[in-house]
Design an enzyme around this catalytic site. Structure first.
Site, short mmCIF file in Angstrom:
data_model
loop_
_atom_site.label_atom_id
_atom_site.label_comp_id
_atom_site.label_asym_id
_atom_site.label_seq_id
_atom_site.Cartn_x
_atom_site.Cartn_y
_atom_site.Cartn_z
N ASN A 22 0.85 -1.20 -0.01
CA ASN A 22 -0.18 0.09 0.06
C ASN A 22 0.87 1.27 0.03
O ASN A 22 0.33 2.30 -0.58
CB ASN A 22 -0.87 0.10 1.32
CG ASN A 22 -2.06 -1.19 1.11
OD1 ASN A 22 -2.35 -1.37 0.04
ND2 ASN A 22 -2.74 -1.39 2.21
N HIS A 69 -7.73 -0.25 -5.94
CA HIS A 69 -8.56 0.06 -6.65
C HIS A 69 -9.13 1.67 -6.44
O HIS A 69 -9.53 2.39 -7.36
CB HIS A 69 -9.71 -0.64 -6.61
CG HIS A 69 -9.49 -2.14 -7.23
ND1 HIS A 69 -8.69 -2.22 -8.50
CD2 HIS A 69 -9.96 -3.36 -6.84
CE1 HIS A 69 -8.78 -3.34 -8.77
NE2 HIS A 69 -9.74 -4.02 -7.81
#
EC number: 2.7.8.2
Length: 398
Positions: free
Chosen positions: A64, A133
């Site tokens: 991330n 996303h």
């Protein structure tokens, strides 16, 4: 009475801000497995580059973190371009286009290897999929604005509007068909090819200047800038024909419904409302708001789109119904009401108010969502740890 004995629970709407998902949704999230199908044209050769790049990424860096760094670079480089070209009709210094090309290339590279890093560190999780996303949805908005500035598309407002919103629509449709079929499908021409094409556009503007796109092509009698626009139209037709083929042929749920058992057409209400509001406000504006402030206008609606897209992604991952009511529509609603009452407040002021409301609403939702999931799965969002959630099953079917 003991202190705090009579304390009332927090209102439902306050709890929803901090915990967007119900207990049932969190349980279904644990069962989610990511499945992807297909391979785009540029993916095989680029796999060699991505694999080489991955070896330079330290094992302690969380997937991330890689995604967020790429997004930040892409956003900052595009914001520099927006600063120089707020109406999308100006010509920016050559280095700003080069900066955007570099920023987009770095974003594409890091976005491609975050999943590889997750598998490499055994840290695959639903949180990583959602985070990826979510960043992609926001990047889609900035890529459209940056590309439009690079070709000075502001001289053709209708085409500018089309190109500003078509990327949002295509991104949404890609996840719409995933919500229906349960599988994320990659076409032969997909996001990687689009990103490479945009890098080329930025490079052409770097060396030829943005005014090169005003050159009129002999015989055809159209400006050069219309050529990439026609490419976008062709891509829209090609991609959406594939998306709607999947959507209209029924889903994996009961009686051909979505993965959540709802109508396959129901997600269309959300993106439809965004586009209808955007068109109505654009065409009814007495001050030509979109023509004067296209970047701000697109960013405001882009924040609305980003939240709705995130809700669609999480609805797929939790097999949940997608509800139309959402606070993110307050911003566009204010613009609509202001026009209805004959611009009681200056449209530009209302546009800024809508931008602040929509951006904060989107960021609060995404932050709350990530924090709630990380707590439930015992994950650290930006660190790899020994205790990970059960690894997802990754299927990639050619």
């Amino acid at each position: 009475m003991a202190a705090g004995a009579g304390a009332r629970p927090a209102p439902r709407w306050v709890k929803a801000l901090g915990e967007p998902l119900s207990a049932a949704q969190l349980r279904r999230l644990e069962e989610h497995r990511y499945t992807a199908v297909g391979e785009s044209l540029f993916e095989p050769p680029l796999q060699l580059y991505w694999t080489w790049l991955l070896q330079w990424i330290p094992l302690w860096m969380a997937p991330n973190t890689i995604t967020l760094i790429g997004l930040a670079i892409n956003l900052v480089t595009t914001l520099v371009l927006i600063f120089y070209c707020p109406t999308v009709t100006e010509e920016a210094p050559y280095w700003t286009y080069l900066l955007c090309a570099l920023g987009l290339f770095i974003y594409q590279s890091l976005d491609a290897i975050d999943g590889k890093q997750a598998r490499r560190t055994n840290s695959c999780s639903p949180l990583g999929e959602l985070f990826d996303h979510g960043c992609d949805s926001l990047s889609t908005v900035f890529m459209a604005i940056g590309a439009s500035i690079a070709v000075r598309l502001g001289t053709h407002p209708d085409w500018l509007f089309f190109c500003s919103f078509v990327g949002m629509f295509m991104f949404y449709c890609a996840h719409w068909q995933t919500y229906v079929s349960g599988v994320l499908r990659f076409g032969r021409v997909d996001v990687t090819e689009i990103q490479v094409a945009l890098v080329i556009v930025f490079m052409l503007s770097t060396f030829g200047g943005a005014t090169m796109w005003d050159y009129t092509i002999p015989i055809l009698e159209i400006k050069l800038k219309i050529v990439p626009v026609l490419g976008v139209v062709g891509g829209l037709i090609f991609s959406c024909s594939n998306y709607f083929h999947v959507i209209l042929h029924g889903g994996v749920g009961k009686n051909g419904s979505t993965i959540a058992g709802t109508s396959v057409l129901s997600p269309g209400l959300h993106i439809g409302l965004i586009i209808i509001l955007a068109i109505m406000i654009y065409k009814k504006s007495a001050t030509n708001m979109f023509e004067k402030h296209p970047c701000l206008y697109t960013l405001m609606f882009g924040c609305v789109f980003a939240k709705v897209a995130q809700k669609l992604v999480i609805a797929h991952m939790t097999k949940s119904e997608l509800y139309l009511q959402d606070t993110v529509f307050i911003g566009p609603g204010l613009l609509f009401l202001d026009q209805y009452f004959n611009n009681f407040i200056d449209e530009y002021v209302v546009l800024w108010i809508a931008m602040v409301i929509s951006s904060f609403d989107m960021m609060i939702y995404f932050t709350s969502l990530c924090l709630q999931i990380s707590r439930h799965l015992h994950l650290n969002i930006f660190k790899t740890s020994c205790q990970q959630a059960p690894e997802q099953v990754y299927k990639h079917i050619d």
